[in-house]
Design an enzyme around this catalytic site. Structure first.
Site, PDB file in Angstrom:
ATOM      1  N   GLY A   4      44.914  47.721  49.099  1.00 48.68           N
ATOM      2  CA  GLY A   4      45.271  48.983  48.819  1.00 48.68           C
ATOM      3  C   GLY A   4      46.194  49.089  47.605  1.00 48.68           C
ATOM      4  N   CYS A  60      38.814  50.568  40.414  1.00 47.93           N
ATOM      5  CA  CYS A  60      39.597  51.664  41.074  1.00 47.93           C
ATOM      6  C   CYS A  60      38.781  52.705  40.760  1.00 47.93           C
ATOM      7  CB  CYS A  60      40.971  51.964  40.278  1.00 47.93           C
ATOM      8  SG  CYS A  60      42.195  50.346  40.400  1.00 47.93           S
ATOM      9  N   LYS A  62      39.196  43.082  33.181  1.00 48.11           N
ATOM     10  CA  LYS A  62      38.716  42.576  34.624  1.00 48.11           C
ATOM     11  C   LYS A  62      37.392  43.258  35.028  1.00 48.11           C
ATOM     12  CE  LYS A  62      40.337  40.202  38.791  1.00 48.11           C
ATOM     13  NZ  LYS A  62      41.499  39.918  39.360  1.00 48.11           N
ATOM     14  N   ILE A 119      34.884  37.270  37.745  1.00 49.57           N
ATOM     15  CA  ILE A 119      34.843  38.682  38.360  1.00 49.57           C
ATOM     16  C   ILE A 119      35.854  39.112  39.349  1.00 49.57           C
ATOM     17  CG2 ILE A 119      32.240  38.632  38.381  1.00 49.57           C
ATOM     18  CD1 ILE A 119      32.136  37.782  41.198  1.00 49.57           C
ATOM     19  N   GLY A 144      36.928  34.130  47.407  1.00 46.33           N
ATOM     20  CA  GLY A 144      36.928  32.700  47.882  1.00 46.33           C
ATOM     21  C   GLY A 144      35.275  32.053  47.503  1.00 46.33           C
ATOM     22  N   GLY A 155      36.376  32.042  43.718  1.00 45.10           N
ATOM     23  CA  GLY A 155      36.190  30.896  44.631  1.00 45.10           C
ATOM     24  C   GLY A 155      36.406  29.434  44.066  1.00 45.10           C
ATOM     25  N   THR A 199      42.389  32.910  45.878  1.00 44.85           N
ATOM     26  CA  THR A 199      42.327  32.556  46.967  1.00 44.85           C
ATOM     27  C   THR A 199      42.750  31.169  47.190  1.00 44.85           C
ATOM     28  OG1 THR A 199      40.586  34.467  47.239  1.00 44.85           O
ATOM     29  CG2 THR A 199      40.919  33.105  49.147  1.00 44.85           C
TER      30      THR A 199
HETATM   31  C1  LIG Z   1      44.637  39.254  48.905  1.00 47.35           C
HETATM   32  C2  LIG Z   1      44.003  39.698  47.532  1.00 47.35           C
HETATM   33  C3  LIG Z   1      44.574  40.482  46.574  1.00 47.35           C
HETATM   34  C4  LIG Z   1      44.125  40.714  45.396  1.00 47.35           C
HETATM   35  N1  LIG Z   1      44.609  41.781  44.685  1.00 47.35           N
HETATM   36  C5  LIG Z   1      44.073  41.816  43.302  1.00 47.35           C
HETATM   37  C6  LIG Z   1      45.026  42.975  42.411  1.00 47.35           C
HETATM   38  O1  LIG Z   1      45.896  43.685  42.598  1.00 47.35           O
HETATM   39  N2  LIG Z   1      44.393  43.149  41.060  1.00 47.35           N
HETATM   40  C7  LIG Z   1      43.153  42.460  40.631  1.00 47.35           C
HETATM   41  O2  LIG Z   1      42.915  42.422  39.478  1.00 47.35           O
HETATM   42  N3  LIG Z   1      42.477  41.531  41.507  1.00 47.35           N
HETATM   43  C8  LIG Z   1      42.864  41.170  42.696  1.00 47.35           C
HETATM   44  N4  LIG Z   1      42.652  40.367  43.692  1.00 47.35           N
HETATM   45  C9  LIG Z   1      41.213  39.710  43.151  1.00 47.35           C
HETATM   46  C10 LIG Z   1      41.570  38.282  42.535  1.00 47.35           C
HETATM   47  O3  LIG Z   1      42.468  38.170  41.462  1.00 47.35           O
HETATM   48  C11 LIG Z   1      40.426  37.478  42.041  1.00 47.35           C
HETATM   49  O4  LIG Z   1      39.861  38.201  40.943  1.00 47.35           O
HETATM   50  C12 LIG Z   1      39.468  37.360  43.230  1.00 47.35           C
HETATM   51  O5  LIG Z   1      39.755  37.227  44.453  1.00 47.35           O
HETATM   52  C13 LIG Z   1      38.337  36.306  42.912  1.00 47.35           C
HETATM   53  O6  LIG Z   1      38.895  35.105  42.765  1.00 47.35           O
HETATM   54  P1  LIG Z   1      39.255  33.957  43.995  1.00 47.35           P
HETATM   55  O7  LIG Z   1      37.946  33.733  44.862  1.00 47.35           O
HETATM   56  O8  LIG Z   1      39.534  32.752  42.892  1.00 47.35           O
HETATM   57  O9  LIG Z   1      40.488  34.751  44.592  1.00 47.35           O
HETATM   58  C14 LIG Z   1      42.842  40.166  44.724  1.00 47.35           C
HETATM   59  C15 LIG Z   1      42.351  39.080  45.658  1.00 47.35           C
HETATM   60  C16 LIG Z   1      42.924  38.847  46.718  1.00 47.35           C
HETATM   61  C17 LIG Z   1      42.142  37.845  47.613  1.00 47.35           C
END
Ligand SMILES: Cc1cc2nc3c(=O)[nH]c(=O)nc-3n(C[C@H](O)[C@H](O)[C@H](O)COP(=O)(O)O)c2cc1C
Ligand SMILES: Cc1cc2nc3c(=O)[nH]c(=O)nc-3n(C[C@H](O)[C@H](O)[C@H](O)COP(=O)(O)OP(=O)(O)OC[C@H]3O[C@@H](n4cnc5c(N)ncnc54)[C@H](O)[C@@H]3O)c2cc1C
Ligand code: FES
Lengths: 274, 320
Positions: free
Chosen positions: B76, B134, B169, B195, B221, B248, B270
Site C-alpha cells: 500500500g 496506481c 514502469k 513488468i 518472483g 522473477g 524478490t
Molecule cells: C514487497 C514488494 C514491494 C514492492 N513495491 C514496489 C513499489 O513501491 N513500486 C514499484 O514500482 N514496484 C514495487 N514492487 C515491484 C517490484 O519492483 C518488481 O517490479 C516486481 O516485484 C517484479 O520483479 P521481481 O519478481 O524480481 O520481484 C514491489 C514488489 C514487492 C515484492
C-alpha cells in the site's frame, strides 16, 4: 527496547548437529562463532534455504555460546522442512543477527518469561541474561501437549522456576500460560514470545495489572531486513521505536506502522495499537 | 594473449550504469538495509521505494503471502511523503556506491508531476522511475498504467518537469502492453521497466477469508517470469527505447532470457529476499558468460532471441 548496534552480516555456517527434539521440532546447532558472539537476547537470523528456491526465513537464535549458535524450529512448511533435512557438515548461510531484542537491563528484580510453543526459542538467551544479573526468573511455558514442551529442563537447570501448562492437560497445568500467570503473584516485568493470540492476552493481562511487558512478535517476513515494509505493526507514534516518519493525515490518529523485523521484533505491549 | 574483459556497462537513455542490474523498487529499501549483506558497488542502480505527495500509512496487515514460486504483496505504498523524504532521506543517497533512481507514485496526473519535479531537482537522484500501477482517484479509480492515454498524460506531465532520464514502469495487468509502451515512448519516456507485479489473490481456506489485508495483491518472483519474458519480447518489438526487464529473475539463465528477449538491463526484486548475494552472483556469471563466448559487451546478446530483430514476423497468437 534494546537498540542494538548492527553487527549483521552474512554468516556461512556449518551444521554440527541436527536433532529432532520432539515430533516435528528440530534443533540445528551451527558452527558460527561470530554470530554467537554478536547475538543479543531476542535477536533472530534469516536462514537461507540451501536449494535457493525459497525465500529466506526468520528464526530466533536459540543458543549462543562460544562458537555455537543454534536454531530451534517447528517444521511447518517448505522452508522449515528444507532446513530440517540438513545434515552435520552441510553449509547454511544466515543473515544476522537481526532486530532489536529484549531489554534485559531493566531494574525489575522479579520477572516472568511467558513462552508459548516454539516461542521458547526466543527466550533462552533472555533467561540466561536475566539470571546472570541475579534476578528471580519464573518461566511460564505452555504448549499443545507434553511432548511439545521441549527443553524445559534446560531452563530449570539454568535456574528458572518452571510453571508448565499444556492445552490438553498432559503435563503441568491444564490451560494456557496466561491462565497460570493469572493465578500467580504478579511479576515486576514480563518477557514474552509465542503465537499472536497468546501475546494479545499477555498484553491484556499486563495492562490490567500495570506490569510492563516486552513482547517478541512474529509475522510473515519478506526481506527480514527492513527493506520491504511487509511486516508492520501499528504502534503509538510516541514510542521510541516508532520509525522517524511523518504521520498520515488521519484526524486524531497517533498510530504509525513499525517494521517488526527492524524496529522490533520486541515491542513494549503498552505501545502497540494492534 | 591479452584477455579483454567484457563490458557489463549499459545505457538507459542518458543514464549510464556500470552494471546492468537494478534493484527493484520496494524490494531494496534505500539500499542501506542491504548494505551489510551485499556489495552495493557491484549494483547498477537501486530503485528506491515509490514515494508519493503525502505520507502514507500503507495497507493493514497481512501484507505478504508466500505462494508457490513467488509471493503476493500489498504494502500500500507506505512512505513518508515527498517533503519528509527530501529533507531527511535523499542526502544519504549521495554516499551509496552505486546510482540511485527515484520512484514516483501518484493518484492524479498532477501528483506525478509534482513529486517528479521535486525529486528530480536533487543531484543524488540519477533518474526517475514512474510507478504507474496506481489508481486514478480523479476519475473512476482506473489504474494509470492500464490505459495508454492516461499513461501518456502522466509521462508528458513528468517529462515537462525534468531532464533527468525517465523510466516508465509498465503494468502487466493489461490486454495489450505494447499499446501502453508505445504511448509512454511517444510521451517522452527514456526507458521502460517491464513488468510490475501481476494482480493476484490468496484465500485462507480455514478461515474462509482473503489472506491479504488488502484482499488483492501483486504477485512477484519466479511465478511471473514467463509472463515478464513475453512482455519484454513484445515491448521490444514495439518501441525503440531500452527496456529494464524484471519479474522473477534469480539466476544467470533467468537474466539471459530477459536480455535475449530484448531487455537492455534487468531488475532484481524478490530474489533479494531469497538471498541478497544473488545480484552479485548474476553479475559475476554474466561476466564469465560473455568472456567464455568472446563477446565484448551485453549488446551482442540483447534481443537475439527476438525474431523481430532479424526478420519481420507476424506471429499467430498463442499455442494450444
Ligand atoms: C514487497 C514488494 C514491494 C514492492 N513495491 C514496489 C513499489 O513501491 N513500486 C514499484 O514500482 N514496484 C514495487 N514492487 C515491484 C517490484 O519492483 C518488481 O517490479 C516486481 O516485484 C517484479 O520483479 P521481481 O519478481 O524480481 O520481484 C514491489 C514488489 C514487492 C515484492
Ligand atoms: C522474528 C521471528 C522469529 C522466529 N523464530 C522462530 C523460531 O525460533 N522457531 C520457529 O519454529 N519459528 C520461528 N518463527 C516462525 C518461522 O519464521 C516460520 O515458522 C517459518 O517462516 C515457516 O516457513 P515455512 O516455509 O516452513 O512455512 P510456510 O510455507 O511459510 O508456512 C506453512 C504453513 O504454515 C502456516 N503457518 C505459518 N506460520 C505458522 C505458525 N506460526 N503456526 C502454525 N502455522 C503456521 C502457514 O499459514 C502455511 O499454511 C519466527 C518468525 C519470526 C518473524
Ligand atoms: S520483512 Fe521486509 S521490512 Fe520487515
Amino acid at each position: 527496547m534494546a537498540t542494538l548496534t548492527h553487527h549483521a552480516r552474512v554468516h556461512a555456517t556449518r551444521v554440527i548437529e541436527r536433532r529432532e527434539v520432539a515430533a516435528g521440532v528440530v534443533l540445528l546447532r551451527l558452527d558460527a562463532p561470530e554470530l554467537a558472539n554478536a547475538t543479543r537476547p531476542g535477536q533472530y537470523v534469516m536462514a537461507i534455504p540451501p536449494s535457493g528456491e525459497a525465500a529466506a526465513t526468520a528464526l530466533a537464535v536459540y543458543e549462543a555460546e562460544g562458537k555455537l549458535a543454534s536454531l530451534l524450529f517447528f517444521v511447518i512448511g517448505r522452508r522449515t522442512r528444507e532446513l530440517s533435512a540438513l545434515d552435520p557438515g552441510d553449509c547454511l548461510a544466515v543473515l544476522g543477527p537481526l532486530g532489536n531484542g529484549f531489554d534485559c537491563s531493566q531494574r525489575a528484580r522479579d520477572v516472568a518469561i511467558l513462552a508459548g510453543g516454539v516461542g521458547i526459542a526466543s527466550v533462552l538467551l533472555c533467561a540466561q541474561r536475566l539470571l546472570a544479573a541475579g534476578k528471580r526468573v519464573r518461566l511460564f511455558y505452555g504448549a499443545k501437549t507434553r511432548e511439545l514442551l521441549v527443553d524445559a529442563q534446560r531452563f530449570a537447570d539454568a535456574g528458572c522456576e518452571l510453571i508448565l501448562t499444556t492445552d490438553d492437560g498432559t503435563l503441568g497445568m491444564h490451560g494456557r500460560v496466561t491462565d497460570a500467570l493469572a493465578i500467580s503473584p504478579p511479576p515486576e516485568m514480563i518477557f514474552s514470545c509465542g503465537p499472536t493470540p497468546m501475546l494479545r492476552s499477555v498484553a491484556r493481562y499486563a495492562d490490567e495489572l500495570g506490569v510492563p511487558a516486552q513482547l517478541a512478535l512474529e509475522e510473515t517476513f519478506g526481506c527480514g531486513v527492513g527493506a520491504c515494509w511487509g511486516c508492520v505493526v501499528p504502534l503509538t507514534a510516541a514510542s521510541s521505536q516508532a520509525p522517524g516518519f511523518p504521520r498520515e493525515d488521519r484526524r486524531g490518529s497517533d498510530v504509525v506502522h513499525a517494521r517488526i523485523c527492524r524496529e522490533g521484533p520486541v515491542f513494549w505491549a503498552h505501545e502497540l495499537r494492534w | 594473449m591479452v584477455i579483454v574483459r567484457p563490458s557489463l556497462a549499459v545505457r538507459l537513455g542518458a543514464l549510464e550504469l556500470a552494471y546492468p542490474t537494478l534493484m527493484g523498487s520496494g524490494c531494496y529499501g534505500s539500499g542501506e538495509e542491504y548494505a551489510p549483506f551485499a556489495d552495493l558497488s557491484k549494483v547498477g542502480a537501486i530503485v528506491l521505494k515509490s514515494v508519493t505527495r503525502a505520507p502514507r500509512l500503507g495497507n493493514s496487515m497481512p501484507r505478504l503471502v508466500h505462494t508457490p514460486a513467488g509471493m503476493l504483496n500489498a504494502i500500500g505504498l507506505q512512505n513518508p511523503g515527498i517533503d519528509w523524504y527530501l529533507e531527511h532521506e535523499v542526502h544519504k543517497f549521495a554516499q551509496r556506491p552505486c546510482k540511485v533512481i527515484g520512484s514516483v507514485a501518484g493518484f492524479s496526473v498532477d501528483d506525478y508531476a509534482y513529486v517528479c519535479e521535486r525529486l528530480a531537482a536533487r543531484d543524488e537522484i540519477a533518474a526517475v522511475e514512474l510507478n504507474v500501477s496506481c489508481p486514478n482517484v480523479e476519475s473512476e479509480g482506473e489504474t494509470f498504467g492500464c490505459d495508454p492515454s492516461l499513461t501518456g498524460a502522466v509521462v508528458r506531465a513528468a517529462r515537462a518537469t525534468t531532464e533527468k532520464p525517465l523510466i516508465v514502469k509498465l503494468s502487466p495487468n493489461v490486454t495489450d502492453i505494447t499499446a501502453v509502451a508505445r504511448e509512454a515512448e511517444r510521451a517522452g519516456a527514456d526507458a521502460l521497466a517491464v513488468i510490475n507485479t501481476v494482480r493476484g489473490m490468496a484465500i485462507d481456506v480455514d478461515r474462509w477469508k482473503p489472506r491479504l489485508g488488502n484482499i488483492t495483491g501483486g504477485l512477484s518472483g519466479p511465478a511471473i517470469r514467463p509472463i515478464a519474458v513475453l512482455a519484454v519480447y513484445e515491448v521490444a518489438r514495439a518501441v525503440k527505447i531500452p527496456i529494464v526487464g524484471q519479474g522473477g529473475i534469480e539466476t544467470l539463465s533467468d537474466a539471459l532470457e530477459f536480455f535475449l528477449a530484448g531487455a537492455a538491463a534487468i531488475s532484481i526484486g524478490t530474489a533479494n529476499f531469497t538471498d541478497p548475494r544473488i545480484p552479485e552472483r548474476i553479475v559475476a556469471e554474466l561476466d564469465a558468460y560473455l568472456l567464455e563466448r568472446h563477446l565484448a559487451s551485453l549488446s551482442s546478446i540483447i534481443g537475439k532471441a527476438n525474431v523481430a530483430f532479424s526478420t519481420p514476423h507476424e506471429y499467430e497468437g498463442d499455442e494450444g
